[in-house]
Design a protein around this motif. Structure first.
Motif, PDB file in Angstrom:
ATOM      1  N   ILE A   1      20.126   4.191  17.963  1.00 54.62           N
ATOM      2  CA  ILE A   1      18.950   4.044  17.120  1.00 54.62           C
ATOM      3  C   ILE A   1      18.358   5.414  16.820  1.00 54.62           C
ATOM      4  O   ILE A   1      18.011   6.166  17.737  1.00 54.62           O
ATOM      5  CB  ILE A   1      17.890   3.156  17.804  1.00 54.62           C
ATOM      6  CG1 ILE A   1      18.513   1.825  18.249  1.00 54.62           C
ATOM      7  CG2 ILE A   1      16.707   2.942  16.879  1.00 54.62           C
ATOM      8  CD1 ILE A   1      19.189   1.048  17.159  1.00 54.62           C
ATOM      9  N   LYS A   2      18.257   5.749  15.547  1.00 53.78           N
ATOM     10  CA  LYS A   2      17.668   7.015  15.119  1.00 53.78           C
ATOM     11  C   LYS A   2      16.227   6.766  14.710  1.00 53.78           C
ATOM     12  O   LYS A   2      15.953   6.095  13.716  1.00 53.78           O
ATOM     13  CB  LYS A   2      18.455   7.606  13.946  1.00 53.78           C
ATOM     14  CG  LYS A   2      17.971   8.983  13.522  1.00 53.78           C
ATOM     15  CD  LYS A   2      18.848   9.553  12.408  1.00 53.78           C
ATOM     16  CE  LYS A   2      18.370  10.944  12.000  1.00 53.78           C
ATOM     17  NZ  LYS A   2      19.211  11.503  10.919  1.00 53.78           N
ATOM     18  N   ALA A   3      15.293   7.306  15.494  1.00 60.97           N
ATOM     19  CA  ALA A   3      13.873   7.020  15.280  1.00 60.97           C
ATOM     20  C   ALA A   3      13.403   7.457  13.902  1.00 60.97           C
ATOM     21  O   ALA A   3      12.665   6.727  13.231  1.00 60.97           O
ATOM     22  CB  ALA A   3      13.035   7.697  16.367  1.00 60.97           C
ATOM     23  N   ARG A   4      13.810   8.618  13.457  1.00 58.91           N
ATOM     24  CA  ARG A   4      13.296   9.154  12.193  1.00 58.91           C
ATOM     25  C   ARG A   4      13.857   8.416  10.983  1.00 58.91           C
ATOM     26  O   ARG A   4      13.280   8.482   9.893  1.00 58.91           O
ATOM     27  CB  ARG A   4      13.592  10.653  12.098  1.00 58.91           C
ATOM     28  CG  ARG A   4      12.818  11.475  13.117  1.00 58.91           C
ATOM     29  CD  ARG A   4      11.310  11.397  12.854  1.00 58.91           C
ATOM     30  NE  ARG A   4      10.526  11.915  13.970  1.00 58.91           N
ATOM     31  CZ  ARG A   4       9.826  11.189  14.816  1.00 58.91           C
ATOM     32  NH1 ARG A   4       9.820   9.859  14.697  1.00 58.91           N
ATOM     33  NH2 ARG A   4       9.136  11.743  15.793  1.00 58.91           N
ATOM     34  N   SER A   5      14.961   7.733  11.134  1.00 55.26           N
ATOM     35  CA  SER A   5      15.454   6.888  10.043  1.00 55.26           C
ATOM     36  C   SER A   5      14.645   5.603   9.947  1.00 55.26           C
ATOM     37  O   SER A   5      14.536   5.002   8.877  1.00 55.26           O
ATOM     38  CB  SER A   5      16.929   6.547  10.251  1.00 55.26           C
ATOM     39  OG  SER A   5      17.738   7.687  10.140  1.00 55.26           O
ATOM     40  N   GLU A   6      14.081   5.187  11.066  1.00 57.57           N
ATOM     41  CA  GLU A   6      13.305   3.956  11.120  1.00 57.57           C
ATOM     42  C   GLU A   6      11.863   4.186  10.675  1.00 57.57           C
ATOM     43  O   GLU A   6      11.290   3.400   9.918  1.00 57.57           O
ATOM     44  CB  GLU A   6      13.329   3.393  12.538  1.00 57.57           C
ATOM     45  CG  GLU A   6      12.898   1.963  12.655  1.00 57.57           C
ATOM     46  CD  GLU A   6      13.915   0.996  12.068  1.00 57.57           C
ATOM     47  OE1 GLU A   6      13.490  -0.064  11.569  1.00 57.57           O
ATOM     48  OE2 GLU A   6      15.126   1.293  12.079  1.00 57.57           O
TER      49      GLU A   6
END
Length: 220
Positions: free
Chosen positions: A171-176
């Protein structure tokens, strides 16, 4: 990038076909296969760079992913094939979904020497578009899709996973959420995943992969 030390406690968490090998004095994980991006090769073994592969970093840190040699794998977010080519080196049929045409061209080249690697130019958010190709009951669903709604992608693709299979998601936080607190963002994504899966392990991927969370789960 210098590889991080491999986790202590043996290599029992590693799939068959993945081994620690020594390259230029450093111990690195490696698989047997044709090199695809200029990585070091020794006696047919190609080094697996944990700085270019979140799965490689997870295995190097001793995370139990559920991967086993010969598994059938659905890989979402295959990009140019850096990691999925290693997966195909030790797995069985490996379906690689990538939406962007430019990296997909490199993915196709990586598949040329791997008859078990099947590139699919598809959108992982729309599994109906490749449901006629991907067999049901895959052993591992690996997700590395850098897009908003990463939890929903994992849930929509649950249909392909065997009831005793494994979800391995990064899970990539900055994409979310570009501005939200990282831990809060991770919590929201994990909560979504838990609607279809029982989460077994979560682990931050820093420093090799900043603001990324590894999630390992089993279907409910």
């Amino acid at each position: 990038m210098t590889a991080t030390p491999l986790a202590d406690g043996g290599d029992g968490h590693l799939p068959d076909g993945v081994e620690p090998r020594t390259f230029d004095g450093d111990q690195r994980l490696a698989t047997r296969g044709e090199p695809v991006y200029g990585e070091p090769v020794q006696d047919g073994w190609r080094a697996w760079d944990p700085g270019r592969s979140k799965l490689g970093a997870m295995l190097g840190r001793g995370v139990e992913t559920g991967f086993a040699g010969g598994d059938t794998v659905l890989y979402l977010g295959a990009a140019s094939g850096t990691t999925v080519s290693h997966v195909a080196d030790f797995a069985g049929p490996t379906y690689a979904v990538e939406f962007a045409p430019r990296p997909a061209r490199d993915l196709v080249r990586a598949a040329e020497s791997r008859p078990n690697l099947f590139p699919l130019l598809k959108d992982a958010r729309k599994p109906a578009t490749y449901a006629h190709v991907v067999e049901s009951g895959v052993d591992v669903l690996f997700q590395d899709v850098a897009t908003r709604g990463q939890g929903e992608v994992a849930c929509r693709n649950r249909q392909f996973l065997a009831d005793d299979g494994w979800l391995v998601a990064t899970i990539k936080a900055r994409s979310e959420d570009v501005t939200g607190p990282t831990e809060v963002t991770f919590g929201h994504v994990v909560e979504t995943i838990e609607s279809e899966y029982e989460v077994v392990t979560t682990e931050r991927m820093d420093p090799l992969h900043e603001d990324h969370l590894a999630v390992v789960a089993r279907p409910r």
